[in-house]
Design an enzyme around this catalytic site. Structure first.
Site, PDB file in Angstrom:
ATOM      1  N   VAL A  14      -9.262   1.060   2.816  1.00 57.79           N
ATOM      2  CA  VAL A  14      -8.408   0.326   2.479  1.00 57.79           C
ATOM      3  C   VAL A  14      -8.632  -1.141   3.329  1.00 57.79           C
ATOM      4  CG1 VAL A  14      -6.044  -0.168   2.371  1.00 57.79           C
ATOM      5  CG2 VAL A  14      -6.212   1.535   2.283  1.00 57.79           C
ATOM      6  N   CYS A  15      -8.779  -2.215   2.652  1.00 57.87           N
ATOM      7  CA  CYS A  15      -9.361  -2.990   3.464  1.00 57.87           C
ATOM      8  C   CYS A  15      -8.294  -3.909   3.078  1.00 57.87           C
ATOM      9  CB  CYS A  15     -10.818  -3.608   3.474  1.00 57.87           C
ATOM     10  SG  CYS A  15     -11.177  -4.202   2.072  1.00 57.87           S
ATOM     11  N   ALA A  16      -8.485  -5.434   3.388  1.00 57.54           N
ATOM     12  CA  ALA A  16      -7.820  -6.437   2.910  1.00 57.54           C
ATOM     13  C   ALA A  16      -7.683  -6.745   0.978  1.00 57.54           C
ATOM     14  CB  ALA A  16      -7.367  -8.021   3.428  1.00 57.54           C
TER      15      ALA A  16
END
Length: 375
Positions: free
Chosen positions: A72-74
């Site tokens: 997961v990232c932004a």
């Protein structure tokens, strides 16, 4: 090995089903600590993306081989690159489509119940922010309660159900997220309702929600109880739908009560909050099912993914409803508060119609968890 993709809807279903998931979050530590994807059986490790630019070898021993892993990232891009590196190292992983921005905006419709005379009640769970919206359907008509700015979800769902949106309600002037109320009313021609005590500075037309009023959707009655007390606001209003469901807005949650400080009026509004919770709600039937505008933790979700409990259950189990000493109640409500929501003053001004931020700015204003409750 191929890199898999997991959507917000996929993760939401895992939460509803209480499945396990291992999450590698590659955002900065401060962003991760502030807000992350949570589930009852989710595990996390946070390694910022910039620490992985030279490769993932040093974290391979932190990634379990026997659990499904999500990166997961932004916004998605960094998670794709890290997932590809992990895949090349022999791990079976997925990246999260759209990143935390997608998580912030996802709405999952869940059926609450059938209503009398053939109607239906749906709850729209904004799983990443803990916001809850509702659709009441009856005899080809629909009403939306506390809609988010992602109005296409409601219009598309109404289209699938073959119903026309006739009324849109906001239980109060929201401070943690941007309401879709006025936009939805404009798009559909529906009547927009809000509490007049929260509307003293708004720039648009509305119908006032006043105590004792009733709005009919098809064959279903929505009885309005203008409980002028702070969830966030002095106008916070409750509805009883179909004589069975109590829409409490931000006055009462499953595991907490509403915070009274987001207009700078905590000391002034504590007495009103206590009167609503301890007197006005106490006079209602304990069999009413409380359906709030927010939830705080995943433990508040029922097995079917809905958020709700009877008023009687909350009077026995919710700590905020069981503080006999008024001074102790005042202390808890005014001193035991989480940080203010992100951009809450701008959000309030947007919901008054005073400012109209661009779409991307609205997304940024809403990023992060809701912080509507007393801890």
């Amino acid at each position: 090995m191929a890199v898999n993709v997991m959507t917000a809807s996929d993760v939401t279903k895992k939460i509803f089903n209480q499945e396990s998931l291992f999450i590698l979050d590659v955002r900065n530590e401060s962003e991760f600590q502030d807000w992350k994807i949570e589930g009852q059986n989710f595990e996390h490790v946070n390694v910022p993306y910039f620490e992985l630019l030279d490769g993932v070898e040093e974290i391979l021993d932190q990634i379990p081989s026997d659990k499904e892993t999500l990166v997961v990232c932004a916004k998605e891009g960094s998670s794709v690159m890290v997932a590809e590196m992990l895949s090349e190292a022999g791990l079976d992983v997925s990246y999260f489509k759209g990143g935390m921005k997608a998580w912030s905006e996802h709405l999952e419709p869940v059926k609450v119940s059938d209503l009398k005379n053939g109607g239906e009640l749906y709850q729209f769970v904004r799983i990443g922010k803990g916001c809850l919206s509702y659709m009441v359907i009856s005899d080809g008509e629909a009403a939306i309660i506390d809609p988010t700015r992602m109005t296409d979800v409601f219009t598309q769902f109404a289209k699938e159900k073959g119903v026309t949106i006739q009324h849109v309600f906001d239980t109060h002037l929201h401070a943690d997220h941007i309401s879709g109320g006025t936009m939805l009313a404009e798009e559909t021609g529906a009547t927009y309702w809000m509490p007049p005590k929260d509307a003293t500075e708004v720039t648009f037309n509305y119908q006032p929600l006043e105590d004792g009023g009733q709005v009919t959707i098809g064959d279903t009655a929505i009885d309005i109880h203008a409980l002028y007390s702070p969830g966030h606001t002095i106008g916070s209003t409750s509805f009883i739908v179909d004589e069975k469901y109590l829409m409490t807005g931000d006055i009462l949650f499953i595991d907490s009560i509403g915070r009274p400080d987001l207009a700078g009026k905590a000391e002034d509004w504590v007495a009103d909050l206590r009167e609503s919770l301890y007197s006005r709600y106490k006079a209602l039937s304990e069999d009413l099912v409380v359906l709030p505008a927010h939830f705080m933790i995943m433990d508040e979700l029922n097995e079917d993914g809905t958020v709700g409990a009877t008023l009687g259950t909350l009077f026995s189990k919710n700590h905020g409803l069981n503080i006999e000493d008024e001074a102790a109640f005042r202390k808890m409500v005014t001193e035991n508060l989480p940080p203010q929501p992100n951009s809450y003053q701008q959000i309030r001004e947007t919901n008054m119609g005073k400012i109209t931020p661009e779409d991307e700015e609205q997304r940024e204003m809403e990023i992060g968890p809701n912080r509507c409750a007393v801890r």
